[in-house]
Design a protein around this motif. Structure first.
Motif, PDB file in Angstrom:
ATOM      1  N   TYR A  52      87.285 -15.005  33.868  1.00 42.76           N
ATOM      2  CA  TYR A  52      87.414 -13.550  33.873  1.00 42.76           C
ATOM      3  C   TYR A  52      87.475 -12.909  35.259  1.00 42.76           C
ATOM      4  O   TYR A  52      87.902 -11.758  35.397  1.00 42.76           O
ATOM      5  CB  TYR A  52      86.243 -12.920  33.104  1.00 42.76           C
ATOM      6  N   SER A  96      79.221 -23.999  23.603  1.00 46.97           N
ATOM      7  CA  SER A  96      80.243 -23.294  22.834  1.00 46.97           C
ATOM      8  C   SER A  96      80.778 -22.098  23.607  1.00 46.97           C
ATOM      9  O   SER A  96      81.978 -21.777  23.528  1.00 46.97           O
ATOM     10  CB  SER A  96      79.680 -22.839  21.481  1.00 46.97           C
ATOM     11  N   GLY A  97      79.901 -21.443  24.362  1.00 43.04           N
ATOM     12  CA  GLY A  97      80.340 -20.315  25.181  1.00 43.04           C
ATOM     13  C   GLY A  97      81.366 -20.736  26.221  1.00 43.04           C
ATOM     14  O   GLY A  97      82.348 -20.020  26.471  1.00 43.04           O
ATOM     15  N   MET A  99      83.519 -23.237  26.010  1.00 40.22           N
ATOM     16  CA  MET A  99      84.782 -23.495  25.336  1.00 40.22           C
ATOM     17  C   MET A  99      85.486 -22.201  24.947  1.00 40.22           C
ATOM     18  O   MET A  99      86.716 -22.091  25.041  1.00 40.22           O
ATOM     19  CB  MET A  99      84.548 -24.362  24.098  1.00 40.22           C
ATOM     20  N   MET A 100      84.720 -21.205  24.528  1.00 39.52           N
ATOM     21  CA  MET A 100      85.311 -19.918  24.162  1.00 39.52           C
ATOM     22  C   MET A 100      85.894 -19.207  25.383  1.00 39.52           C
ATOM     23  O   MET A 100      86.992 -18.670  25.335  1.00 39.52           O
ATOM     24  CB  MET A 100      84.264 -19.039  23.482  1.00 39.52           C
ATOM     25  N   VAL A 101      85.151 -19.240  26.481  1.00 41.40           N
ATOM     26  CA  VAL A 101      85.599 -18.565  27.702  1.00 41.40           C
ATOM     27  C   VAL A 101      86.850 -19.221  28.272  1.00 41.40           C
ATOM     28  O   VAL A 101      87.779 -18.543  28.725  1.00 41.40           O
ATOM     29  CB  VAL A 101      84.475 -18.555  28.756  1.00 41.40           C
ATOM     30  N   SER A 103      89.051 -21.151  26.688  1.00 38.08           N
ATOM     31  CA  SER A 103      90.099 -21.481  25.712  1.00 38.08           C
ATOM     32  C   SER A 103      91.443 -20.850  26.051  1.00 38.08           C
ATOM     33  O   SER A 103      92.497 -21.375  25.676  1.00 38.08           O
ATOM     34  CB  SER A 103      89.661 -21.042  24.309  1.00 38.08           C
ATOM     35  N   HIS A 104      91.429 -19.726  26.758  1.00 37.67           N
ATOM     36  CA  HIS A 104      92.680 -19.049  27.093  1.00 37.67           C
ATOM     37  C   HIS A 104      93.085 -19.258  28.551  1.00 37.67           C
ATOM     38  O   HIS A 104      93.998 -18.603  29.045  1.00 37.67           O
ATOM     39  CB  HIS A 104      92.568 -17.550  26.820  1.00 37.67           C
TER      40      HIS A 104
END
Length: 250
Positions: A52, A96-97, A99-101, A103-104
């Motif tokens: 980000y 999991s956080g 992988m979510m962050v 992923s894009h």
């Protein structure tokens, strides 16, 4: 030829000494996955920086998330809860956080691999010097300040210093390397009931780390994962075959 080994070997010498100390403390507390949960939260902070903020605020975010997990664990350690289960939930939350962050992110999976285990064979001297200074201050705090505290303050300081250690270590070596250096040496020394567990933790950690570094170079293997594999293999084998049979099973 020898020059390429000097910096990574010096790095693991320092890493093993500080992490083995924390490892003994963690094993005595019976909360084995504490360091892994804190390391995952530190990695989550670095992933957020990459995903980000284009790697801005990298150290601040990494340290902030590590300290957050340390604070939560310190509070949990003072409550009547299944602490290991709570720490396990923190671990999967961080994992999991990440992988979510990522992923894009086009570089997400590559960054995730480096977060797990970095190739410390190519650690720069500057990174080693900076980390050595940080570790020296942490060691000083463990020696001079921690023994003077007690109760919640002691636990909070212990886990906060562990978080600060892990923050630097994850960037240099990766989550899995941090875990194996914390747990494997102390696990072997305590399981064998050695009179000086910390000293023997140092020797064992130095042994498998240096062997793994040299082997990874000559066999063209990823250095971080080589350290993790050899440390886990040797420690689990030693403990398994040196332990006594459970009398309850007889």
């Amino acid at each position: 030829m020898i020059d390429i080994f000097l910096v990574p070997i010096a790095l693991v010498v320092v890493l093993v000494m500080l992490h083995a100390w924390f490892g003994v403390g963690i094993l005595k507390r019976g909360i084995i996955f504490t360091d892994l949960a804190i390391a995952q939260f530190a990695a989550l902070g670095s992933a957020i920086s990459l995903g980000y903020f284009h790697e801005e605020y990298f150290y601040i975010l990494t340290l902030s998330f590590a300290l957050l997990s340390a604070f939560l664990i310190a509070i949990a350690s003072q409550r009547e809860i299944k602490l290991e289960a709570f720490i396990g939930l923190l671990y999967v939350l961080g994992a999991s956080g990440i992988m979510m962050v990522l992923s894009h992110s086009a570089e997400g999976m590559e960054h995730f691999k480096s977060l797990l285990a970095s190739d410390i064979l190519f650690t720069s001297p500057n990174d080693l010097y900076k980390s050595a200074i940080i570790y020296a201050f942490i060691a000083l705090a463990l020696w001079k300040i921690l023994p003077k505290t007690k109760g919640f303050v002691r636990e909070l300081l212990f886990f906060s210093l562990l978080a600060l250690t892990v923050t630097s270590s994850v960037q240099l070596a990766g989550v899995l390397v941090v875990f194996v250096l914390l747990i494997a040496p102390a696990f072997v020394a305590i399981s064998l009931e050695l009179k000086k567990p910390l000293l023997y933790s140092f020797f064992f950690g130095w042994f498998f780390s240096i062997v793994a570094i040299i082997a990874s170079y000559y066999f063209d293997l990823p250095t971080g994962y080589s350290i993790v594999f050899l440390g886990a293999l040797l420690s689990s084998t030693i403990v398994l075959f040196s332990s006594k049979k459970n009398s309850a099973q007889n």
